[in-house]
Design a protein around this motif. Sequence first.
Motif, PDB file in Angstrom:
ATOM      1  N   LEU A   1       6.685   0.637   6.878  1.00  0.00           N
ATOM      2  CA  LEU A   1       6.780   1.188   5.529  1.00  0.00           C
ATOM      3  C   LEU A   1       8.011   2.081   5.429  1.00  0.00           C
ATOM      4  O   LEU A   1       8.229   2.956   6.266  1.00  0.00           O
ATOM      5  CB  LEU A   1       5.529   2.003   5.178  1.00  0.00           C
ATOM      6  N   GLU A   2       8.799   1.834   4.390  1.00  0.00           N
ATOM      7  CA  GLU A   2       9.976   2.653   4.136  1.00  0.00           C
ATOM      8  C   GLU A   2      10.203   2.689   2.631  1.00  0.00           C
ATOM      9  O   GLU A   2      10.100   1.670   1.950  1.00  0.00           O
ATOM     10  CB  GLU A   2      11.200   2.050   4.827  1.00  0.00           C
ATOM     11  N   ARG A   3      10.474   3.881   2.105  1.00  0.00           N
ATOM     12  CA  ARG A   3      10.826   4.010   0.685  1.00  0.00           C
ATOM     13  C   ARG A   3      12.349   4.035   0.580  1.00  0.00           C
ATOM     14  O   ARG A   3      13.006   4.879   1.177  1.00  0.00           O
ATOM     15  CB  ARG A   3      10.238   5.294   0.091  1.00  0.00           C
TER      16      ARG A   3
ATOM     17  N   ALA B   1       0.830  -1.213   0.000  1.00  0.00           N
ATOM     18  CA  ALA B   1       0.000   0.000   0.000  1.00  0.00           C
ATOM     19  C   ALA B   1       0.861   1.258   0.000  1.00  0.00           C
ATOM     20  O   ALA B   1       0.360   2.355   0.263  1.00  0.00           O
ATOM     21  CB  ALA B   1      -0.926   0.005   1.222  1.00  0.00           C
ATOM     22  N   GLY B   2       2.155   1.106  -0.318  1.00  0.00           N
ATOM     23  CA  GLY B   2       3.075   2.237  -0.242  1.00  0.00           C
ATOM     24  C   GLY B   2       2.654   3.422  -1.070  1.00  0.00           C
ATOM     25  O   GLY B   2       2.741   4.579  -0.619  1.00  0.00           O
ATOM     26  N   ASN B   3       2.168   3.190  -2.299  1.00  0.00           N
ATOM     27  CA  ASN B   3       1.796   4.298  -3.168  1.00  0.00           C
ATOM     28  C   ASN B   3       0.540   5.023  -2.693  1.00  0.00           C
ATOM     29  O   ASN B   3       0.256   6.133  -3.140  1.00  0.00           O
ATOM     30  CB  ASN B   3       1.591   3.806  -4.601  1.00  0.00           C
ATOM     31  N   ILE B   4      -0.197   4.391  -1.818  1.00  0.00           N
ATOM     32  CA  ILE B   4      -1.382   5.043  -1.246  1.00  0.00           C
ATOM     33  C   ILE B   4      -1.002   5.829   0.003  1.00  0.00           C
ATOM     34  O   ILE B   4      -1.406   6.977   0.186  1.00  0.00           O
ATOM     35  CB  ILE B   4      -2.464   3.992  -0.905  1.00  0.00           C
ATOM     36  N   ILE B   5      -0.167   5.225   0.854  1.00  0.00           N
ATOM     37  CA  ILE B   5       0.154   5.824   2.148  1.00  0.00           C
ATOM     38  C   ILE B   5       1.245   6.885   2.030  1.00  0.00           C
ATOM     39  O   ILE B   5       1.110   7.991   2.565  1.00  0.00           O
ATOM     40  CB  ILE B   5       0.598   4.727   3.138  1.00  0.00           C
TER      41      ILE B   5
ATOM     42  N   HIS C   1       0.974  10.788   1.251  1.00  0.00           N
ATOM     43  CA  HIS C   1       0.288  11.634   2.231  1.00  0.00           C
ATOM     44  C   HIS C   1       1.196  12.033   3.389  1.00  0.00           C
ATOM     45  O   HIS C   1       0.779  12.806   4.267  1.00  0.00           O
ATOM     46  CB  HIS C   1      -0.947  10.906   2.777  1.00  0.00           C
ATOM     47  N   MET C   2       2.445  11.531   3.387  1.00  0.00           N
ATOM     48  CA  MET C   2       3.314  11.783   4.528  1.00  0.00           C
ATOM     49  C   MET C   2       4.498  12.677   4.194  1.00  0.00           C
ATOM     50  O   MET C   2       5.423  12.819   4.984  1.00  0.00           O
ATOM     51  CB  MET C   2       3.842  10.452   5.080  1.00  0.00           C
ATOM     52  N   TRP C   3       4.488  13.305   3.015  1.00  0.00           N
ATOM     53  CA  TRP C   3       5.665  14.055   2.612  1.00  0.00           C
ATOM     54  C   TRP C   3       5.902  15.277   3.491  1.00  0.00           C
ATOM     55  O   TRP C   3       7.028  15.753   3.607  1.00  0.00           O
ATOM     56  CB  TRP C   3       5.556  14.463   1.143  1.00  0.00           C
TER      57      TRP C   3
ATOM     58  N   THR D   1       5.304  15.167   6.749  1.00  0.00           N
ATOM     59  CA  THR D   1       5.474  14.679   8.124  1.00  0.00           C
ATOM     60  C   THR D   1       6.592  13.652   8.175  1.00  0.00           C
ATOM     61  O   THR D   1       6.336  12.455   8.312  1.00  0.00           O
ATOM     62  CB  THR D   1       4.154  14.069   8.643  1.00  0.00           C
ATOM     63  N   PRO D   2       7.844  14.106   8.045  1.00  0.00           N
ATOM     64  CA  PRO D   2       8.958  13.152   8.051  1.00  0.00           C
ATOM     65  C   PRO D   2       9.045  12.340   9.337  1.00  0.00           C
ATOM     66  O   PRO D   2       9.549  11.211   9.330  1.00  0.00           O
ATOM     67  CB  PRO D   2      10.192  14.042   7.857  1.00  0.00           C
ATOM     68  N   SER D   3       8.553  12.899  10.456  1.00  0.00           N
ATOM     69  CA  SER D   3       8.606  12.141  11.704  1.00  0.00           C
ATOM     70  C   SER D   3       7.726  10.896  11.620  1.00  0.00           C
ATOM     71  O   SER D   3       8.081   9.840  12.167  1.00  0.00           O
ATOM     72  CB  SER D   3       8.163  13.023  12.876  1.00  0.00           C
ATOM     73  N   VAL D   4       6.593  11.005  10.940  1.00  0.00           N
ATOM     74  CA  VAL D   4       5.717   9.842  10.775  1.00  0.00           C
ATOM     75  C   VAL D   4       6.373   8.819   9.856  1.00  0.00           C
ATOM     76  O   VAL D   4       6.330   7.611  10.109  1.00  0.00           O
ATOM     77  CB  VAL D   4       4.344  10.273  10.224  1.00  0.00           C
TER      78      VAL D   4
END
Length: 334
Positions: A247-249, A223-227, A230-232, A234-237
């Motif tokens: 999850l890690e890119r 689900a990486g491309n969905i989640i 939305h976190m760009w 919020t690097p802490s999240v």
Amino acid sequence: MPGSSLLDLPSAEQFVRFREDFGQRFIVTVDTEEEFDWNAPLNRERFGLVTIPALRKFQQFCDGFGVVPSYMLDYPIASAPPAAEALRGAVADGRAEIGVQLHPWVSPPFEEAVNEFNSFAGNLPPRLENAKFARLRDAIEGNFGAAPLIYRAGRYGIGPHSAAMLKEHGLAIDTSVRALFDYSYAGGPNFRNHPLRPYWVDAERTLMELPLTTVYWGLLRQAGNIIYPHMWRTPSVRGLLARAGLLERIPLTPEGVTAEEAIRGVDIALDDGLPVLVFSFHSPSLAPGHTPYVRSDEDLDAFYDWWRTLFGYLASRGVRPTCVREIMASVALA
């Protein structure tokens, strides 16, 4: 045929098939460029070339592992005699390959305003994008004694006319697609949904796209491309999810990615059957003080240790290095 533009998503029949004996390989690409302040606005005059001598050390390092790096040259490097002196012998011997990297703001002819939108070469009028590319390509061939066959747009900034330009000038591979990344916030391309596998851009199968390798790792990777998008902000999240193994890119680069993280990325890419793993970094990282990733001699030692670790791990997994010539020669035509 779908995919006639480098911005288009390919269909299943466009994926490149390789001969069985090709196996799984990796290639090292170097964005070989001038030094500049990454935190300052782009500038045509304010740059340096002091890291050029460090290319010799990296080439010697790669020679020791049988790795043939692909140096993607932009105009300040392509037109600098010390760069040709550093790399021309390795290129002539087949120990290195050269490609084109277009930074439009430092690549003549200078007709456009210097701003973020125009820093993506594909946003320029097609005539100007082509003129800048042709001038750079000719400088590379004239100064390095070999015709480049691979292209990467600076800032990954391909546009709707880039494929036709590359075909016109006889390029075999584009490697501008940075899969799972989105640069549309700055006026650049959105590669969030692009695949990692190499694919043909044109119906004639003369231009291959070789995307840079980035994978999602963790329990939520499917689900990486969905989640992740939305976190760009919020690097802490993002850090919390990575530490929790959720999850890690992971792009395959020593810049901002630890060796342990990169090995996880390699494992995912290999387990997914990716035929070519594409590593990349910026050449100013070869000397301290020019990128955020290598600030000291200790950082530089760690940079080379990163490559030693990855080269050793890839060898243990039976993944051999490759190069542009070999990739093109290994395509299964039938």
